[in-house]
Write an enzyme that holds these catalytic residues in place. Sequence first.
Site, PDB file in Angstrom:
ATOM      1  N   ASN A 168      36.271  84.489 -13.039  1.00  0.00           N
ATOM      2  CA  ASN A 168      36.727  85.838 -13.390  1.00  0.00           C
ATOM      3  C   ASN A 168      35.604  86.754 -13.851  1.00  0.00           C
ATOM      4  O   ASN A 168      35.701  87.970 -13.730  1.00  0.00           O
ATOM      5  CB  ASN A 168      37.826  85.774 -14.461  1.00  0.00           C
ATOM      6  N   GLN A 196      41.779  84.495  -9.631  1.00  0.00           N
ATOM      7  CA  GLN A 196      40.861  85.512  -9.123  1.00  0.00           C
ATOM      8  C   GLN A 196      40.563  85.322  -7.632  1.00  0.00           C
ATOM      9  O   GLN A 196      39.750  86.053  -7.068  1.00  0.00           O
ATOM     10  CB  GLN A 196      39.545  85.496  -9.916  1.00  0.00           C
ATOM     11  N   HIS A 218      49.282  90.142 -11.749  1.00  0.00           N
ATOM     12  CA  HIS A 218      48.660  91.421 -12.131  1.00  0.00           C
ATOM     13  C   HIS A 218      47.209  91.550 -11.685  1.00  0.00           C
ATOM     14  O   HIS A 218      46.570  92.573 -11.900  1.00  0.00           O
ATOM     15  CB  HIS A 218      48.820  91.698 -13.632  1.00  0.00           C
ATOM     16  N   CYS A 342      40.580  88.593 -22.233  1.00  0.00           N
ATOM     17  CA  CYS A 342      41.308  87.860 -23.272  1.00  0.00           C
ATOM     18  C   CYS A 342      40.463  87.637 -24.509  1.00  0.00           C
ATOM     19  O   CYS A 342      40.976  87.452 -25.592  1.00  0.00           O
ATOM     20  CB  CYS A 342      41.754  86.505 -22.737  1.00  0.00           C
TER      21      CYS A 342
HETATM   22  C1  LIG Z   1      40.733  82.903 -13.772  1.00  0.00           C
HETATM   23  C2  LIG Z   1      41.938  83.298 -14.574  1.00  0.00           C
HETATM   24  N1  LIG Z   1      42.859  82.374 -14.862  1.00  0.00           N
HETATM   25  C3  LIG Z   1      43.965  82.666 -15.558  1.00  0.00           C
HETATM   26  C4  LIG Z   1      44.199  83.938 -16.018  1.00  0.00           C
HETATM   27  C5  LIG Z   1      45.417  84.197 -16.840  1.00  0.00           C
HETATM   28  O1  LIG Z   1      46.368  84.966 -16.180  1.00  0.00           O
HETATM   29  P1  LIG Z   1      47.440  85.804 -17.017  1.00  0.00           P
HETATM   30  O2  LIG Z   1      46.750  87.025 -17.503  1.00  0.00           O
HETATM   31  O3  LIG Z   1      48.542  86.083 -16.059  1.00  0.00           O
HETATM   32  O4  LIG Z   1      47.893  84.926 -18.137  1.00  0.00           O
HETATM   33  C6  LIG Z   1      43.258  84.942 -15.753  1.00  0.00           C
HETATM   34  C7  LIG Z   1      43.445  86.309 -16.293  1.00  0.00           C
HETATM   35  O5  LIG Z   1      42.514  86.932 -16.773  1.00  0.00           O
HETATM   36  C8  LIG Z   1      42.112  84.615 -15.012  1.00  0.00           C
HETATM   37  O6  LIG Z   1      41.177  85.535 -14.711  1.00  0.00           O
END
Ligand SMILES: Cc1ncc(COP(=O)(O)O)c(C=O)c1O
Length: 404
Positions: A168, A196, A218, A342
Amino acid sequence: MEKQAVFGDNLEILRDHVGDETVIYLDNNATTALLPEVHGAIQEALLIGPSNPSSAHQAGDAARHVLSIAREAVAELIGASTEHIFFTSSGTEANNWVLHALTRKRPSKVVITPIEHESIRQKAGFLKAEGVTVHEIPVDDNGLVLLDAADKLVTPDTSLVSIQWVNNETGTIQPISDIAAICRSRGVLFHTDAAQAVGKLQIAVTDIPIDYMTFSGHKFHAPKGIGVTYRRPGTPLSPMLGGGTQESGLRPGTENLLGIAGIGKAAALRRCRMPNICTRLAHLRDRFENAILARCQGVVVNSGNAGRVCNTSNLRFPGVDGQAFMARLNNRGIYCSQSSACTSQIPEPSHVLLAMGLTAEQAFESIRFSFSEQNVPEEVDEAVQVITGTYSELKGLMVARSPA
Ligand SMILES: Cc1ncc(COP(=O)(O)O)c(C=O)c1O
């Protein structure tokens, strides 16, 4: 009619600013905007009125219809069959579910990498505290998994290997076929977090020995709060939650019908537009990177020597603090990010860049720009102007402040 500030004046002001055409949104790996067609699909689902897909009456039928159309579109996007697709509340839940379900027995052993998303890293940490053995396969300086190390760490007693398809932060594409083949040769189950990758890579999940794949709506213009778990037929998967019989009894809880309507539409659109979008995004990203590299001396593309998805550019601007840089860019209408969304409230260096061998200082100098199909070349050129101007301004400040 007078505008109502439903969420208070502050949010109203922020929302107006975001909707402002002067803002250039280059943070699409964090989240993407709803496409108008996706908006339309959600509105259509809203028109059904009160409708629970588990209800026996006609409104229930209508809800089940929405669910089934969406499941079909999502399955088609990744080349799977509908009965192997399970909707969840997010990519985070989907990841937690797979790790949770495959480590119920003791002893259990899980193999991940140090560059996974927090939803894998933290869950692996919880499992470790419960007695599960967790191993990390190191990555090279481009963020690519070291296959020799994978070959040694993945042993027949491994319960699950969980490795992301695309990072990501840097956009690095992992050699998923090779990793999956190592797992298959030892009879070990393999999960990939493809949050991603889906919508940015052409995926035919059944062509590769992938046992579980998870992703999130999303990231490709569906709403937040809708995720997907794919399971290869015949592989074990038990529910993480107790409850009803939704999602074949594997993921209980009344379905998020609006989110599902949204991800279905977004998946259908993405499938039709896929090769064109990827070509266009790659042009935008390369136009951006080439212009920055030509104008800003010393800028480095993190993971620049690896295969990357078409939309991601993670750049290191030597000599400037990324947080200060981003704050200025934010004030000038360029939205980008450092580390993952996050964790970006916590000023810690990116665990991804550290694992690739960057120092904490170099990690703090790095910023992620991520594009979507809604960006246009004029925005890229404008962003380059602002970024190069801001970089030389900040470098000038650093020189002025440094002791003679
Ligand atoms: C590689 C990756 N895995 C998992 C997620 C988590 O997804 P969600 O935002 O739907 O919890 C993300 C979101 O940033 C991500 O980039």
